[in-house]
Enzyme design. Structure first.
Site, short mmCIF file in Angstrom:
data_model
loop_
_atom_site.label_atom_id
_atom_site.label_comp_id
_atom_site.label_asym_id
_atom_site.label_seq_id
_atom_site.Cartn_x
_atom_site.Cartn_y
_atom_site.Cartn_z
N SER A 1 -2.63 -3.07 5.59
CA SER A 1 -3.59 -3.57 6.52
C SER A 1 -5.23 -3.01 5.81
CB SER A 1 -3.75 -2.82 7.81
OG SER A 1 -3.19 -1.64 7.48
N ARG B 1 -7.51 7.52 4.57
CA ARG B 1 -7.53 7.46 5.67
C ARG B 1 -7.63 8.68 6.78
NH1 ARG B 1 -2.80 4.37 7.72
NH2 ARG B 1 -2.16 5.11 6.31
N GLU C 1 7.20 0.76 11.80
CA GLU C 1 5.93 0.70 11.43
C GLU C 1 4.29 0.53 12.43
OE1 GLU C 1 6.26 0.86 8.13
OE2 GLU C 1 7.51 0.62 7.11
N GLY C 2 3.84 0.37 11.42
CA GLY C 2 2.55 1.04 12.56
C GLY C 2 2.00 2.09 13.19
N ARG D 1 0.69 -0.74 0.26
CA ARG D 1 -0.03 -0.06 0.04
C ARG D 1 1.02 1.62 -0.30
NH1 ARG D 1 -2.49 -0.21 4.74
NH2 ARG D 1 -1.36 1.77 5.43
N ASN E 1 3.93 0.62 1.91
CA ASN E 1 3.49 -0.29 3.18
C ASN E 1 4.50 -1.65 1.90
OD1 ASN E 1 3.66 0.81 6.13
ND2 ASN E 1 1.82 1.88 4.35
N LYS F 1 11.79 10.06 11.12
CA LYS F 1 11.22 9.18 10.63
C LYS F 1 12.44 7.75 11.27
CE LYS F 1 7.91 9.82 7.20
NZ LYS F 1 6.65 9.18 6.84
N GLU G 1 4.99 7.16 2.35
CA GLU G 1 5.50 6.12 2.14
C GLU G 1 5.24 4.76 1.27
OE1 GLU G 1 5.86 3.52 5.80
OE2 GLU G 1 3.18 3.62 5.93
N LYS H 1 11.68 2.96 5.49
CA LYS H 1 11.49 4.36 5.02
C LYS H 1 13.06 4.87 4.67
CE LYS H 1 7.94 4.58 8.12
NZ LYS H 1 7.53 3.71 7.58
P1 ADP Z 1 4.16 4.29 9.69
O1 ADP Z 1 5.25 3.10 8.66
O2 ADP Z 1 4.69 4.62 10.86
O3 ADP Z 1 3.00 4.46 9.31
P2 ADP Z 1 4.34 6.91 8.31
O4 ADP Z 1 5.45 7.21 7.65
O5 ADP Z 1 2.99 6.52 7.59
O6 ADP Z 1 4.78 5.53 9.18
O7 ADP Z 1 4.47 8.13 9.43
C1 ADP Z 1 2.72 8.00 10.37
C2 ADP Z 1 1.86 9.08 10.24
O8 ADP Z 1 2.48 10.47 9.89
C3 ADP Z 1 1.62 9.43 8.60
O9 ADP Z 1 0.41 8.30 8.68
C4 ADP Z 1 1.04 10.41 8.46
O10 ADP Z 1 -0.28 11.34 8.94
C5 ADP Z 1 1.97 11.08 9.21
N1 ADP Z 1 2.80 11.43 8.35
C6 ADP Z 1 4.42 10.60 7.35
N2 ADP Z 1 5.15 11.43 7.07
C7 ADP Z 1 4.43 13.04 6.69
C8 ADP Z 1 5.08 13.79 6.05
N3 ADP Z 1 6.14 13.51 5.45
N4 ADP Z 1 4.45 15.08 6.66
C9 ADP Z 1 3.38 14.92 7.14
N5 ADP Z 1 2.89 14.17 7.89
C10 ADP Z 1 3.48 13.07 8.02
MG MG Z 2 4.17 1.90 7.54
MG MG Z 3 1.62 5.37 7.43
#
Ligand code: ADP
Ligand code: MG
Ligand code: MG
Length: 517
Positions: free
Chosen positions: A176, A493, A410-411, A153, A171, A406, A169, A352
């Site tokens: 999920s 979401r 994950e999660g 995803r 996944n 970051k 990102e 990442k």
């Molecule tokens: P995970 O693998 O834990 O889901 P993400 O990279 O998706 O990690 O980050 C989790 C959440 O943080 C995202 O769903 C988003 O809401 C927020 N986020 C992540 N990166 C950014 C970004 N560059 N700008 C704004 N919000 C972000």
């Molecule tokens: Mg993720």
């Molecule tokens: Mg995410």
């Protein structure tokens, strides 16, 4: 936030690219303006629909809801009405999904790239280090994965200033909500039909979403490729899982088709008696360690069943490995002939750190040939940097609000935002360790906010929100033959705009669908 934008490592020009795209006029619909009686009616019907159609999660308040199905159920947190979303962005996200699928596959085959890109991270991040150890062991064994299954995803936000669709990102493990998100689209379509007179929104503007069927089809096709009618699909689960219905949807669909499949699949040897009485098993990593064995030819047998596909809905977080048992289960699966979703290489390709490495100049060109494909993928990249770049680190200390920090996790709930970025970076500078290698820095994306009605535990909340679109991708190949490479439905979401993170399971966001504008 200031309009001065940090320089990106992945481009020589300032970021975001100085290319602004036309926005369609704002839709006139304001859910906060709904008459309160009407709102109550729509909310009531949404709750009934969710309960009857299985748009459900385990209720935190109920103790057994994470282990026993049918106990302590609550409707999934949802947005009452779909979120307006620009059609061109939706199409763009669908169009790049197969390219990302292919990219992950190519990257997964470049063991040196994976090991070298993560070499510094390995020194300071014990979890990533263990994953890399398994990967290195497979290299030593000269282990080849002929059949490769990806259920990915790719997540995006639309940056408000530039109106660009930017990837958050990708996944590659445990993506999920493919089981539930298609239901949210169905629910919204049904509400728009039912309340047509009042809402004046066209249900046809919610795009078709076949996420559950597509994931099921990919699992089923992978199972067929394994070519053993006796074998099962194993879903690797956490000991407690409140999001179990999302998973059960996929496996219920699989089970419904199974007898037919076993009959018609192109097996070498086929006999009616070969059909087993179930097509899938659920096991925790600890159970796999206790009940699993490898036969001499590499066949994975768990609890007496031959495993054709090992589908991970656990194993992506350090907490999934509380003891050595879980690690030995992961290794056992990896060493086996079972098709892994994901393999250790696919898992690592989704970190990442790899996302950030791929955003460097000339990296995509190593893995993709087609110039248009490369351009399409690059267009989705936000600014991404490693922390060895002192000019970026200094800028992030000065203007932490423009960045997200970051780790390789994950999660949800793991990122660092705002002033915490400054504090974390300064602390690391003071210590002078290599701890920085655990993180990447990313341009913070600021999506437009809008009014919405969010439903949690039967209660509607009027909120100001922002959204993240995920597009599922399914990929299956056997040696040189690509059997599936598709975009496969979507997940919207939506979260309150004051929240940094976006996880639904983590309690930050709700499930949503999109209304094309
Ligand atoms: P995970 O693998 O834990 O889901 P993400 O990279 O998706 O990690 O980050 C989790 C959440 O943080 C995202 O769903 C988003 O809401 C927020 N986020 C992540 N990166 C950014 C970004 N560059 N700008 C704004 N919000 C972000
Ligand atoms: Mg993720
Ligand atoms: Mg995410």
């Amino acid at each position: 936030y200031p309009s001065i934008i940090p320089m990106a490592q992945n481009s020589s020009s300032p970021l975001p690219p100085l290319k602004f795209e036309a926005k369609p006029p704002n839709p006139v619909f304001d859910p906060h303006g709904l008459d309160s009686n009407l709102l109550e009616k729509i909310a009531y019907d949404a709750l009934v629909w969710s309960s009857l159609r299985g748009l459900l999660v385990g209720d935190r308040a109920s103790q057994k809801s994470g282990t026993v199905p049918g106990v302590g159920l609550v409707h999934a947190p949802i947005s009452l009405l779909p979120m307006p979303f620009q059609e061109s962005h939706y199409k763009q996200a669908c169009e790049v999904a197969p390219i990302f699928n292919e990219l992950v596959d190519r990257v997964s085959l470049d063991s040196n790239f994976l090991q070298e890109s993560l070499a510094r991270t390995k020194k300071v991040d014990a979890f990533t280090s263990r994953l890399l150890d398994i990967h290195a062991k497979m290299l030593d064994m000269n282990k080849k994965e002929d059949i490769r299954l990806g259920l990915h995803r790719s997540d995006y936000m639309v940056d408000e200033n530039t109106n660009l669709l930017l990837q958050i990102e990708l996944n590659t493990i445990s993506s999920s909500f493919a089981g539930l998100s298609c239901l949210v689209s169905d629910l919204h379509r049904s509400l728009l039909h039912q309340f047509k007179q009042h809402l004046a929104l066209d249900p046809e503007r919610i795009p078709e979403n076949a996420s559950a069927n597509q994931f099921e089809e990919a699992l089923q096709k992978a199972w067929s490729e394994y070519n053993n009618p006796r074998a099962v699909v194993m879903i690797v689960v956490q000991p407690e899982e409140r999001n179990m219905y999302d998973q059960h949807w996929l496996f219920t669909l699989l089970m419904e088709k199974y007898p037919l499949l076993a009959t018609f699949s192109n097996f070498d040897i086929y006999n009616v008696d070969d059909i087993v009485d179930r097509s899938s098993i659920r096991k925790t990593l600890a159970e796999i360690d206790a009940q699993g064995e490898l036969l001499a030819d590499g066949t994975l047998v768990v609890d007496g069943e031959v495993v054709a596909v090992s589908y991970f809905r656990a194993g992506y977080a350090p907490t999934d490995y509380p003891s050595e048992s879980e690690w030995s289960a992961r290794l056992l699966i990896e060493q086996s002939r079972a098709i892994k979703c994901p393999s250790i290489a696919y898992h690592l390709a989704g970190t990442k750190k790899i996302q950030q490495e791929l955003a460097k100049p000339n990296q995509l060109e190593r893995f993709l040939e087609n110039k248009d494909d490369i351009a399409k993928v690059r267009k989705c990249f936000a600014g991404l940097w490693n922390l060895e770049d002192s000019s970026i680190v200094n800028d992030a200390i000065e203007r932490p609000g423009l960045y997200v920090m970051k780790p390789q996790r994950e999660g949800g709930g793991n990122n660092i935002y705002g002033d915490d970025v400054r504090v974390a970076l300064q602390e690391m500078q003071k210590k002078g360790t290599e701890e920085d290698a655990a993180y990447i820095l990313m341009q913070r994306i600021f999506p437009a906010t809008s009014p919405a009605i969010l439903m949690r535990e039967g209660i509607s909340h009027k909120e100001q929100v922002l959204s993240e679109l995920g597009v599922y991708g399914t990929y299956l190949r056997n040696k040189e033959k690509v059997i599936m490479n598709n975009h496969s439905g979507y997940l919207m979401r939506t979260k309150v705009s004051s929240s940094n993170e976006g996880g639904v399971a983590a309690g930050f966001a709700v499930l949503d669908s999109i209304y094309l504008v």
